[in-house]
Design a protein around this motif. Structure first.
Motif, PDB file in Angstrom:
ATOM      1  N   ILE A   1      -1.316   3.691   1.989  1.00  0.00           N
ATOM      2  CA  ILE A   1      -1.413   4.300   0.658  1.00  0.00           C
ATOM      3  C   ILE A   1      -1.280   5.818   0.785  1.00  0.00           C
ATOM      4  CG2 ILE A   1      -2.950   4.786  -1.297  1.00  0.00           C
ATOM      5  CD1 ILE A   1      -4.126   1.937  -0.835  1.00  0.00           C
TER       6      ILE A   1
ATOM      7  N   SER B   1      -2.309  -3.440  -5.078  1.00  0.00           N
ATOM      8  CA  SER B   1      -3.467  -2.725  -4.533  1.00  0.00           C
ATOM      9  C   SER B   1      -4.672  -3.634  -4.336  1.00  0.00           C
ATOM     10  CB  SER B   1      -3.843  -1.533  -5.415  1.00  0.00           C
ATOM     11  OG  SER B   1      -4.356  -1.961  -6.656  1.00  0.00           O
TER      12      SER B   1
ATOM     13  N   PHE C   1       2.119   1.723  -3.374  1.00  0.00           N
ATOM     14  CA  PHE C   1       1.012   2.188  -4.214  1.00  0.00           C
ATOM     15  C   PHE C   1       0.928   3.707  -4.124  1.00  0.00           C
ATOM     16  CE2 PHE C   1      -3.961   2.023  -4.457  1.00  0.00           C
ATOM     17  CZ  PHE C   1      -3.940   2.774  -5.613  1.00  0.00           C
TER      18      PHE C   1
ATOM     19  N   GLY D   1       0.823  -1.207   0.000  1.00  0.00           N
ATOM     20  CA  GLY D   1       0.000   0.000   0.000  1.00  0.00           C
ATOM     21  C   GLY D   1       0.853   1.251   0.000  1.00  0.00           C
TER      22      GLY D   1
END
Length: 184
Positions: free
Chosen positions: A154, A127, A25, A22
């Motif tokens: 994220i 993801s 990402f 994450g």
């Protein structure tokens, strides 16, 4: 430490490791913000390319994200969640090195975009697979807390990259940033 506490610690540890997907990402999604103007100078202006190519280059990782998201279910089922995350991490590594040194094999804007797409595939894969993996390893009573940690990472990755971009450029000349700094 009793067995339940050790198991809880292990589950939280696995969650933190998985949530790095994450973080990457968020990081990979926002990292282009620090390089976008330099890429315009380095690639677009120097090669006389169009604003469409500039936009495509800026968003090339997102093209990979779409591909990664589309194949994530197949990979998670075929190779398992853990192996899919390992594949995503390999794609992240290839992309990071290739994007920093796109002239390694031959140098074109196409090569740079291919490396960004490879990274995007890793992002799209991670993801989707990270929350699945965390959801499967987490006990029911803390599953929501652990899966939501992925969303936190994220956003944290997006935040971190802005500070990284600032630090790379801090005190450097515009010429250095446009020639070398964007690679970092």
């Amino acid at each position: 430490m009793d067995k339940t506490a050790r198991n809880s610690f292990y589950i939280i540890f696995l969650t933190l490791i998985a949530a790095i997907g994450g973080l990457l990402f968020g990081y990979d999604t926002a990292v282009i913000s620090g390089a976008e103007k330099s890429l315009e100078v380095y690639f677009i202006d120097s090669l006389g390319l169009s604003s469409f190519i500039h936009g495509a280059t800026t968003s090339s990782a997102l093209i990979g994200c779409i591909i990664g998201g589309l194949i994530s279910g197949y990979f998670a089922s075929k190779f398992g969640r853990k192996n899919s995350l390992i594949i995503a991490s390999i794609l992240f590594t290839i992309s990071a090195l290739g994007s920093a040194f796109p002239e390694f094999l031959f140098f074109t804007i196409v090569t740079f975009n291919i490396y960004r797409i490879i990274g995007g595939i890793g992002v799209g894969l991670a993801s989707a697979v990270v929350p699945i993996y965390i959801g499967e390893i987490a006990p029911a009573d803390i599953r929501g807390k652990l899966v939501s940690f992925n969303q936190f990472t994220i956003i944290f990755g997006m935040l971190v990259v802005y500070f990284v971009n600032w630090k790379i450029a801090d005190g450097q000349s515009l010429a250095w940033i446009n020639e070398i700094g964007w690679r970092y």
